[in-house]
Each structure stands twice: as C-alpha cells, then as structure tokens.
Design a protein around this motif. Sequence first.
Motif, PDB file in Angstrom:
ATOM      1  N   ARG A  46       0.822  -1.203   0.000  1.00  0.00           N
ATOM      2  CA  ARG A  46       0.000   0.000   0.000  1.00  0.00           C
ATOM      3  C   ARG A  46       0.864   1.265   0.000  1.00  0.00           C
ATOM      4  N   GLU A  47       1.943   1.228   0.767  1.00  0.00           N
ATOM      5  CA  GLU A  47       2.843   2.389   0.782  1.00  0.00           C
ATOM      6  C   GLU A  47       3.576   2.514  -0.553  1.00  0.00           C
ATOM      7  N   ASN A  48       3.966   1.373  -1.078  1.00  0.00           N
ATOM      8  CA  ASN A  48       4.732   1.342  -2.317  1.00  0.00           C
ATOM      9  C   ASN A  48       3.929   1.894  -3.500  1.00  0.00           C
TER      10      ASN A  48
ATOM     11  N   GLY B  38       9.794  -5.606  -3.025  1.00  0.00           N
ATOM     12  CA  GLY B  38       9.145  -4.753  -4.023  1.00  0.00           C
ATOM     13  C   GLY B  38       8.559  -5.547  -5.173  1.00  0.00           C
ATOM     14  N   ARG B  39       9.310  -6.546  -5.652  1.00  0.00           N
ATOM     15  CA  ARG B  39       8.807  -7.358  -6.763  1.00  0.00           C
ATOM     16  C   ARG B  39       7.755  -8.344  -6.296  1.00  0.00           C
ATOM     17  N   TRP B  40       8.005  -8.917  -5.129  1.00  0.00           N
ATOM     18  CA  TRP B  40       7.103  -9.956  -4.614  1.00  0.00           C
ATOM     19  C   TRP B  40       5.688  -9.427  -4.419  1.00  0.00           C
ATOM     20  N   ILE B  41       5.571  -8.273  -3.766  1.00  0.00           N
ATOM     21  CA  ILE B  41       4.240  -7.776  -3.436  1.00  0.00           C
ATOM     22  C   ILE B  41       3.514  -7.196  -4.646  1.00  0.00           C
ATOM     23  N   LYS B  42       4.216  -7.108  -5.775  1.00  0.00           N
ATOM     24  CA  LYS B  42       3.518  -6.748  -7.005  1.00  0.00           C
ATOM     25  C   LYS B  42       2.430  -7.779  -7.325  1.00  0.00           C
ATOM     26  N   LEU B  43       2.566  -8.971  -6.741  1.00  0.00           N
ATOM     27  CA  LEU B  43       1.525  -9.987  -6.929  1.00  0.00           C
ATOM     28  C   LEU B  43       0.184  -9.498  -6.401  1.00  0.00           C
ATOM     29  N   LEU B  44       0.214  -8.475  -5.554  1.00  0.00           N
ATOM     30  CA  LEU B  44      -1.042  -7.922  -5.021  1.00  0.00           C
ATOM     31  C   LEU B  44      -1.698  -6.947  -5.992  1.00  0.00           C
ATOM     32  N   GLU B  45      -1.027  -6.584  -7.059  1.00  0.00           N
ATOM     33  CA  GLU B  45      -1.587  -5.587  -7.981  1.00  0.00           C
ATOM     34  C   GLU B  45      -2.958  -5.975  -8.527  1.00  0.00           C
ATOM     35  N   PRO B  46      -3.132  -7.218  -9.031  1.00  0.00           N
ATOM     36  CA  PRO B  46      -4.478  -7.568  -9.522  1.00  0.00           C
ATOM     37  C   PRO B  46      -5.529  -7.494  -8.410  1.00  0.00           C
ATOM     38  N   ALA B  47      -5.102  -7.812  -7.167  1.00  0.00           N
ATOM     39  CA  ALA B  47      -6.042  -7.718  -6.045  1.00  0.00           C
ATOM     40  C   ALA B  47      -6.484  -6.272  -5.855  1.00  0.00           C
TER      41      ALA B  47
END
Lengths: 219, 219, 219, 219
Positions: D114-116, D128-137
């Motif tokens: 959320r901060e990113n 940074g790359r890993w939590i990009k998996l949350l983008e579709p969410a």
Amino acid sequence: MTFPASLMDGYERYLSKGFVRYKETHERLAVYGQKPDILVISCCDSRVTPEGIFHAGPGELFVVRNVANLVPPHEQAQGQHGTSAAIEFAVDSLKVKHIVVMGHGQCGGVKAFRENANSPMATGEFIGRWIKLLEPAAIAMACMPIDKADDPQLAMEYAGVRQSLKNLMTFPFVERAVREDGLLFHGAWFDIGSGELRLMDPETQRFETAGSGSTEDAD
Amino acid sequence: MTFPASLMDGYERYLSKGFVRYKETHERLAVYGQKPDILVISCCDSRVTPEGIFHAGPGELFVVRNVANLVPPHEQAQGQHGTSAAIEFAVDSLKVKHIVVMGHGQCGGVKAFRENANSPMATGEFIGRWIKLLEPAAIAMACMPIDKADDPQLAMEYAGVRQSLKNLMTFPFVERAVREDGLLFHGAWFDIGSGELRLMDPETQRFETAGSGSTEDAD
Amino acid sequence: MTFPASLMDGYERYLSKGFVRYKETHERLAVYGQKPDILVISCCDSRVTPEGIFHAGPGELFVVRNVANLVPPHEQAQGQHGTSAAIEFAVDSLKVKHIVVMGHGQCGGVKAFRENANSPMATGEFIGRWIKLLEPAAIAMACMPIDKADDPQLAMEYAGVRQSLKNLMTFPFVERAVREDGLLFHGAWFDIGSGELRLMDPETQRFETAGSGSTEDAD
Amino acid sequence: MTFPASLMDGYERYLSKGFVRYKETHERLAVYGQKPDILVISCCDSRVTPEGIFHAGPGELFVVRNVANLVPPHEQAQGQHGTSAAIEFAVDSLKVKHIVVMGHGQCGGVKAFRENANSPMATGEFIGRWIKLLEPAAIAMACMPIDKADDPQLAMEYAGVRQSLKNLMTFPFVERAVREDGLLFHGAWFDIGSGELRLMDPETQRFETAGSGSTEDAD
C-alpha cells in the motif's frame, strides 16, 4: 562382452610391450604428475597420431584432437569450449614451452568446409558450425594466396594451420606467455601416404619438408 | 630453427621405424581414405595415449582428446563445439561401430572441478566453464552413489565417464545410430601408474579390471 | 459449510487454550507490531513445525516455509521470489539477529531431487525446477564429501542446509547485516521419529546432537 | 556456541512436553510418511502460526509461509518458484483435500504494498517485486469493492486472500484436482489482537467470524 576384441587384444599387447618399456616412467608420472613441455593440437583423423609421428613416450605430449586441428579465436570461444579450455590448461597450469598445430593431408574437415562453401546444407549440424572456424582462413587465402592454388585442398589445409596459429594469439593468457615466458608456436603438416612432415617457416609462413628424411635403424 | 629437438628426433625414429612398419597401410589409407570402426574420446593428458594403450595402428582409431574426456549434452553443445562436431563426423560420416569414453586416474580436469566446487574462483576462464560439464555427473553421484566415497577423485572420474556416455544418447544422430545400426558405447578407465585398464559393466555401471593382465611376448 | 471440521475444532481449542495463555502477548503484539529476533527457514512438511520444536510463542519466530527449506542464491532469485523477499523483509525491516535454516529427515523434496537426478522426467513442472536449487549442494557433496555416503538421503539433507547457508551470504543486504550488525546463521536438522535436533558446527560443518536430551517437567 | 539460548531452552521444553505428547504419532509418521489432508498458505509473520491457531499436531498441516500469504498466478510462476512448487507437491504428490489461504491483520507485506503504490522506491529489491503480486487484487478491489473502504489495510488483506484463491485455479494441476477429486479452497483471516478467525463465504466472498468464539476448557 561387447568391448571390441581388437582393442582388448591391443591392450594385452600394450601391457606386455608398451607399458613394460615405460614401466618406470609410468610409475614416476603417477607419483609426480605430468609435466609435458609440448602441447600438440591435431586432428581426430585415425591416420594421424601425434605420439606415433613424434615417437613420444608417456608424459611428453599434451594432446588436443578435434576435427581439422582448429583453434577458435578468443571472442568465438564463449560457452563451453573444449579446445580453448585445453589450451588454457596447458599454458596456465602446465606451463608448456611449445604449441604445435599439426594439419595433415586429405583432411575430412577441410574437405567438408570446401564442399560446404558451395552447397551449404551438405554438412551436419555440428560439423557445419565447427568448420566455419575456417572461414577467416579461406578469406586470408583468397586475398593473399601464399600457396599455389594447384591443390586447393592442400592450400586450405595450410591456411587452416596458419589461422589457428593466428587465433592462438587472441587469448590473453597465450599472448602473455609468449611475451613473458617465451612460449613458442609451430605449424606442421603431415602427409598420410609418405609419412612426410612439413614445418611452417615462421617468417615466410611457407611449409617445408622437415628432417633428413633418412631412415636410420634406431630404437 | 625453434622446432623442439625432441620432436625432430622422435620424428626421425618414426620414419625409420613406425612408418616403415605400417608403410603399406599408410599408402592404402592415403588412397582409400580412413574407415575406422572405433571412436575414442580421451583426455589430453600426456600420460594417456589411446593408440598406445590399445596398440592401435594408423587408420584404427578416430580420436577426440579434450580435458577430462567430456561429451557435452546435445542442448549445451550450441555454438562451435569441437567435441560434438567430431562425434557427428565419426557417427554420420565414418559410421563408426563403437564409441569408447576413456577416463583415467589423477585427471587434472576432474581435480580442478572438485576444487572449484568449493572455491569457485580457482580455475580459469575456459577451464572453469568447460568442467562445468561435470556438474550433472556430480549430482548423479551425490544422489545415487555407486562407488565408495573413500576416493572421491576416483569416484568422480568414473561418474564423468558415465555422464559422457549418458550425454552421447542426447544427440539425435547418435540415438538413431544406436537404434538402427547397432552402435555400441563403452566406458573405460586407465590407471597411469600400473597400466591397468578398467571397463564399465553396462548393467551395473561399475568399473572392473579388463583383460588377463598376463604379459605375453607378442609383437 | 465446507471448512474442515478438524480445523474448526482445533480453532475452538486454540481460543480456549493457546490464545488464552498468550492473551496479553497478543494484545501487545497487535499494538506494537512484531519484533522477532529469529528468522527460521523450514520445510512445508506437516511433521516439522518450528514453533512446536522450539516451543515458541507468538512474536518470537518469523517463519518461511518452502519445500526442502531452500534459500536460492542471489543471482537465481530474479523475478518474484517469495523466499528472497521474506529474507529481505526479515533482515532489512525486522532486523532479525539470527537466521536458522532447519532441514529434517525423510524430506520429500530432497527425495524427489535424488530420484530426479536419475530419471529427470519424474517430477512435476514446479517441483522439478525448484529442487534444482539443490544442484550446487549435490556438486559440493560429490566433490568434497563431509558426510559418510552410507545414507545418501541424510547426506543430501545436510548438504542442502549447508548450501542454503552459503547462499544466504550471496545477498548483499545479508552480507552487510552479518558484517555490520553481527547477524548470525545456524544450520539445524530435525529427526521426525525421535524428535532429535542436530546443529551444524560452523567450523567443521558437521551436524551434532543438540541439547541435553534430558526430559524435564517444565511448562 | 552462538545458537540462540531461547531456542535451545524451547527445544528442551519441546522434548519433555510437545514431543512426549505426540511420541507415537511421530514414530508412526517416521515409518509411514506424512499424509496431511490440508495445505495452509500463510504469512511468515511471527504472530500467525497455523499449527497454533488450528491446534494441529504433527502430520496434520502442510504449510507454506511467505510474505503476505500470496499465491502467484500460473503464468508468473516461471523460474524457481517456491510457492508454486509447494502447491504442486501438496496437490499432486500428497493429494491434499483442502487448501486454506490465511491472511491476517496488520500484515507488513500488505502495508508495504500500500505504501509502495504511492512511493514506489520505498521497498527493497525482492519485497518490491514480490508484493507486485497484489496488484491484480488492488485492481479488483478498486473496480468492484466488496469491503468497506473504512479500513483500506483490512480491505486489501481480504482482497489479497481472494486473489490468491483465484490464482490457485490458474494452475492446471489444481484445476484438475478441483474438478476430478473435489479439492476445496478456503479463505481465512486472523486477527492478532483478539484471536478472532474469519472465514470467507465462497458465495459472497465476504469474511465472517468463524466458530462459536466460546472458550471451552478442552485439552
């Protein structure tokens, strides 16, 4: 047992003859390791055996054999290149004093390259790529022919040896050994039918018959 | 003249002895070309000469020699790969009936690989990459050790031969020759100090002493 | 409702027992956030629970669990790599003081790797690629075997822990934390049948039984 | 010895207490192997232990733990992906009957995402790359908000669980197990401060408190 009988018979002869002759040399080499002075880069051809032609015993020659006795240039030797690795090992680890590139007559690799220049699909996947290393040799020959073109196969065999010697100097570790340690290069060519050996004159780059050619009864 | 005197002396002896013995064979081979039945993949090591160990004359063995007698797998043989090219030439053009992969004791390439596994910066640019071909051999050995780990250098030498034999089958033209023409593979290992030859049992993949070991007075 | 009854029953027990025991800890952790000192990298195996084995309460262990408790090397951790991300989070954000890599007996991931070394098509798309991370461990083991090969599965489990510890140091942020903040690594191995914990001696890299093994009546 | 004293103390307690309680289970699991029915995908967070929350003994839960309890979609799971490998192992080899994706409150990974979203350089290389998996969410949530945006962190935690459940179905082997073997998915969320467990209703995709919440004196 499927192991070729000819090899097994040959090995029995070796044990009773070749090994016995060099028994102490073998024992010494097993204890102290190898320390050859000479690297020979020769062809896989079954008719051209460096140890035979130079009557060399165990421990004397470090031998690379590939199709058409080729040395790739440094920049094309990326990936897992066996010839470059062997040269590096010989120069950096074994500190050889001489590198001999030995071509020979009726070379199948050179023949495949010459035919391929006209019908590019003629040779296989790997041979086709491998002998492309002869391309700069062919270009050099076409531009500055040293040898008579009467026998283009022979001329190409010579040109291949010259190119490999030239390529040797593209390796930084070879160049350094030449400069600092006096490493020497030699071009050679062997005639299958007559046993004649020709050496390349470093100045003229021409190949001349070596030795007396006389037959003594030594050994 | 800088050509090594030992080579020139050896060549004179060859002319008067080795060549004379095989003179007719050489003349025949020059006219009809080579037709060897056997491809030997062996190490560059100066102490391991296939023609010597198998007492083979001209025309009998097509010989590839690289560091650690390695066969790359088909998929890693991209680019200009000398060993793959030589195998292709031997199988497709010469139609050899046997391929012998011969390892040996105290192999410097295997030693470099084993040391490199712990200190990866130890070996040179090309040797370092070349001996990576032993990685699958090491993995197979770690997972399913056939040999006692009492002598890990020997175990790794054996594993390298096994892996090269396995890699041979990854080449489509080799696989086809095995299936259609009955091409046979053989694993071998040579002991430098004692001259002992060991052959790999195709079933158990273990290496056992070959031949009678008796010393006859033949030749 | 399809939610497993065993989980729902277990949760009811947790509420009345585990949560009650740690109620104040939970409330504090909710207010102040987590600040664990220890990162444990462990296997997904249902028989190996870090919090159970170390009798750890909420807030004590930051836990990564993947198949075969693997740490990829920095250079292979491109893309979206969960384990590398978790290590980065633990070291850079949480400033953990210890990283424990804990292997265990009868590890299915290690078993799959060992079988795969001989029949490469045996394992699935993702498992097959994931366990390739064990390849350097196998190579190191084949070249410099520390453990007896009598139990190659156990030897490979140990080798996997050693490799993961080695890989940890390839991450710049880990290396910096080791150097500047005194971050410590620990190798451990758990025996499912006996509950025995073995710790790796950082000097010898060998695994030795930990603790007194005595059974006190504490808690 | 540098091994954390808290772990060693905990292990001694485990030996005398946890292990003793499950001694026969452990011996049986060592002999017959694991056969868990349930895969739990949970966060590394030190305050969320699946075995604790579900009061599960050895052999019951196969547990993946990564930052923010994420399942990547099939197409982004190339390379060496630990979570995908673990799911494949659980579904194909262990034949689990349930997969539980369990989120939790105050998730640091969700917070970083959320901060990113506002200051993209805030998080590290891997996180940074890993939590990009949350983008579709996040996109799904922005387009079709199911949850009240009063607590965007909580809404994002829920959305992450929903996305991971959706991603599970992109794996062919998961889809097949759902269709042919009745494999079931479950979304869950755990509140750190109160111990409350919420389950996702498969129809409405909303999260509701699970269980009675009553505190019995069991165990």
